[in-house]
Write a protein that holds these residues in place. Structure first.
Motif, PDB file in Angstrom:
ATOM      1  N   GLU A  23       0.837  -1.198   0.000  1.00  0.00           N
ATOM      2  CA  GLU A  23       0.000   0.000   0.000  1.00  0.00           C
ATOM      3  C   GLU A  23       0.873   1.250   0.000  1.00  0.00           C
ATOM      4  N   PRO A  24       0.605   2.183  -0.893  1.00  0.00           N
ATOM      5  CA  PRO A  24       1.418   3.404  -0.917  1.00  0.00           C
ATOM      6  C   PRO A  24       1.115   4.280   0.303  1.00  0.00           C
ATOM      7  N   VAL A  25       2.119   5.040   0.719  1.00  0.00           N
ATOM      8  CA  VAL A  25       1.918   5.976   1.821  1.00  0.00           C
ATOM      9  C   VAL A  25       1.056   7.134   1.337  1.00  0.00           C
ATOM     10  N   ASP A  26       0.400   7.812   2.283  1.00  0.00           N
ATOM     11  CA  ASP A  26      -0.436   8.948   1.884  1.00  0.00           C
ATOM     12  C   ASP A  26       0.431  10.187   1.662  1.00  0.00           C
ATOM     13  N   THR A  27      -0.202  11.303   1.403  1.00  0.00           N
ATOM     14  CA  THR A  27       0.538  12.521   1.059  1.00  0.00           C
ATOM     15  C   THR A  27       1.368  13.060   2.216  1.00  0.00           C
ATOM     16  N   THR A  28       1.070  12.666   3.451  1.00  0.00           N
ATOM     17  CA  THR A  28       1.841  13.128   4.600  1.00  0.00           C
ATOM     18  C   THR A  28       2.963  12.164   4.961  1.00  0.00           C
ATOM     19  N   GLY A  29       3.099  11.048   4.215  1.00  0.00           N
ATOM     20  CA  GLY A  29       4.137  10.077   4.491  1.00  0.00           C
ATOM     21  C   GLY A  29       3.721   8.998   5.464  1.00  0.00           C
ATOM     22  N   ARG A  30       2.459   9.043   5.905  1.00  0.00           N
ATOM     23  CA  ARG A  30       1.944   8.017   6.812  1.00  0.00           C
ATOM     24  C   ARG A  30       1.507   6.803   6.014  1.00  0.00           C
ATOM     25  N   PRO A  31       1.439   5.635   6.666  1.00  0.00           N
ATOM     26  CA  PRO A  31       0.941   4.441   5.972  1.00  0.00           C
ATOM     27  C   PRO A  31      -0.478   4.671   5.473  1.00  0.00           C
ATOM     28  N   GLY A  32      -0.863   3.888   4.480  1.00  0.00           N
ATOM     29  CA  GLY A  32      -2.203   3.999   3.923  1.00  0.00           C
ATOM     30  C   GLY A  32      -3.270   3.545   4.910  1.00  0.00           C
ATOM     31  N   PRO A  33      -4.530   3.750   4.563  1.00  0.00           N
ATOM     32  CA  PRO A  33      -5.632   3.449   5.490  1.00  0.00           C
ATOM     33  C   PRO A  33      -5.735   1.974   5.872  1.00  0.00           C
ATOM     34  N   ARG A  34      -5.510   1.063   4.955  1.00  0.00           N
ATOM     35  CA  ARG A  34      -5.608  -0.363   5.281  1.00  0.00           C
ATOM     36  C   ARG A  34      -4.506  -0.757   6.257  1.00  0.00           C
ATOM     37  N   THR A  35      -3.306  -0.260   6.029  1.00  0.00           N
ATOM     38  CA  THR A  35      -2.194  -0.542   6.931  1.00  0.00           C
ATOM     39  C   THR A  35      -2.476   0.022   8.318  1.00  0.00           C
ATOM     40  N   ARG A  36      -3.015   1.236   8.387  1.00  0.00           N
ATOM     41  CA  ARG A  36      -3.350   1.838   9.685  1.00  0.00           C
ATOM     42  C   ARG A  36      -4.438   1.043  10.396  1.00  0.00           C
ATOM     43  N   ASP A  37      -5.457   0.597   9.656  1.00  0.00           N
ATOM     44  CA  ASP A  37      -6.529  -0.208  10.255  1.00  0.00           C
ATOM     45  C   ASP A  37      -5.979  -1.519  10.823  1.00  0.00           C
ATOM     46  N   LEU A  38      -5.119  -2.170  10.073  1.00  0.00           N
ATOM     47  CA  LEU A  38      -4.540  -3.426  10.538  1.00  0.00           C
ATOM     48  C   LEU A  38      -3.601  -3.203  11.726  1.00  0.00           C
ATOM     49  N   ALA A  39      -2.874  -2.100  11.719  1.00  0.00           N
ATOM     50  CA  ALA A  39      -2.001  -1.781  12.855  1.00  0.00           C
ATOM     51  C   ALA A  39      -2.848  -1.591  14.113  1.00  0.00           C
ATOM     52  N   TYR A  40      -3.959  -0.884  13.984  1.00  0.00           N
ATOM     53  CA  TYR A  40      -4.858  -0.678  15.118  1.00  0.00           C
ATOM     54  C   TYR A  40      -5.395  -2.016  15.625  1.00  0.00           C
ATOM     55  N   THR A  41      -5.826  -2.874  14.711  1.00  0.00           N
ATOM     56  CA  THR A  41      -6.373  -4.174  15.093  1.00  0.00           C
ATOM     57  C   THR A  41      -5.317  -5.027  15.784  1.00  0.00           C
ATOM     58  N   LEU A  42      -4.096  -4.998  15.286  1.00  0.00           N
ATOM     59  CA  LEU A  42      -3.004  -5.728  15.940  1.00  0.00           C
ATOM     60  C   LEU A  42      -2.748  -5.185  17.344  1.00  0.00           C
ATOM     61  N   CYS A  43      -2.775  -3.876  17.495  1.00  0.00           N
ATOM     62  CA  CYS A  43      -2.563  -3.287  18.820  1.00  0.00           C
ATOM     63  C   CYS A  43      -3.666  -3.706  19.792  1.00  0.00           C
ATOM     64  N   VAL A  44      -4.895  -3.634  19.360  1.00  0.00           N
ATOM     65  CA  VAL A  44      -6.010  -4.040  20.219  1.00  0.00           C
ATOM     66  C   VAL A  44      -5.900  -5.526  20.544  1.00  0.00           C
ATOM     67  N   SER A  45      -5.569  -6.324  19.569  1.00  0.00           N
ATOM     68  CA  SER A  45      -5.491  -7.776  19.747  1.00  0.00           C
ATOM     69  C   SER A  45      -4.374  -8.194  20.696  1.00  0.00           C
ATOM     70  N   THR A  46      -3.319  -7.400  20.766  1.00  0.00           N
ATOM     71  CA  THR A  46      -2.174  -7.764  21.595  1.00  0.00           C
ATOM     72  C   THR A  46      -2.075  -6.930  22.868  1.00  0.00           C
ATOM     73  N   GLY A  47      -2.998  -5.995  23.062  1.00  0.00           N
ATOM     74  CA  GLY A  47      -2.980  -5.169  24.264  1.00  0.00           C
ATOM     75  C   GLY A  47      -1.840  -4.172  24.291  1.00  0.00           C
ATOM     76  N   THR A  48      -1.452  -3.676  23.125  1.00  0.00           N
ATOM     77  CA  THR A  48      -0.354  -2.710  23.036  1.00  0.00           C
ATOM     78  C   THR A  48      -0.873  -1.419  22.414  1.00  0.00           C
ATOM     79  N   ARG A  49      -0.012  -0.407  22.384  1.00  0.00           N
ATOM     80  CA  ARG A  49      -0.396   0.880  21.804  1.00  0.00           C
ATOM     81  C   ARG A  49       0.491   1.296  20.636  1.00  0.00           C
ATOM     82  N   ASP A  50       1.483   0.492  20.338  1.00  0.00           N
ATOM     83  CA  ASP A  50       2.435   0.808  19.280  1.00  0.00           C
ATOM     84  C   ASP A  50       2.537  -0.401  18.360  1.00  0.00           C
ATOM     85  N   VAL A  51       2.489  -0.170  17.059  1.00  0.00           N
ATOM     86  CA  VAL A  51       2.462  -1.293  16.119  1.00  0.00           C
ATOM     87  C   VAL A  51       3.737  -2.123  16.189  1.00  0.00           C
TER      88      VAL A  51
END
Length: 85
Positions: A23-51
């Protein structure tokens, strides 16, 4: 703490890694929306706050988990599916 089933965690890791690579990064250099969604899900699933920490936790949990079972062989078309005549 509850942890997701190893098969679910394996799937999340695989999806995250694929999205992060493809997935390409967005215009601000952040990961794309799918990558961000999956990072959030991984954080919730593992009880962490950082991908990065979520990835470490998931990999450590999977290293301790039993190896995935091999799926059963598909039944040939027209073959009986375990039903007695």
């Amino acid at each position: 703490m509850l942890m997701p089933h190893p098969a679910v965690l394996r799937g999340l890791l695989a999806e995250y890694e694929a999205a992060a690579a493809d997935e390409p990064v967005d215009t601000t250099g952040r990961p794309g929306p799918r990558t961000r969604d999956l990072a959030y899900t991984l954080c919730v699933s593992t009880g962490t706050r950082d991908v990065r920490r979520a990835l470490e936790t998931a990999r450590r949990h999977l290293a301790d988990a039993p190896a995935p079972a091999t799926p059963p062989a598909p039944v040939a078309a027209g073959a009986p599916a375990g039903v007695a005549d």
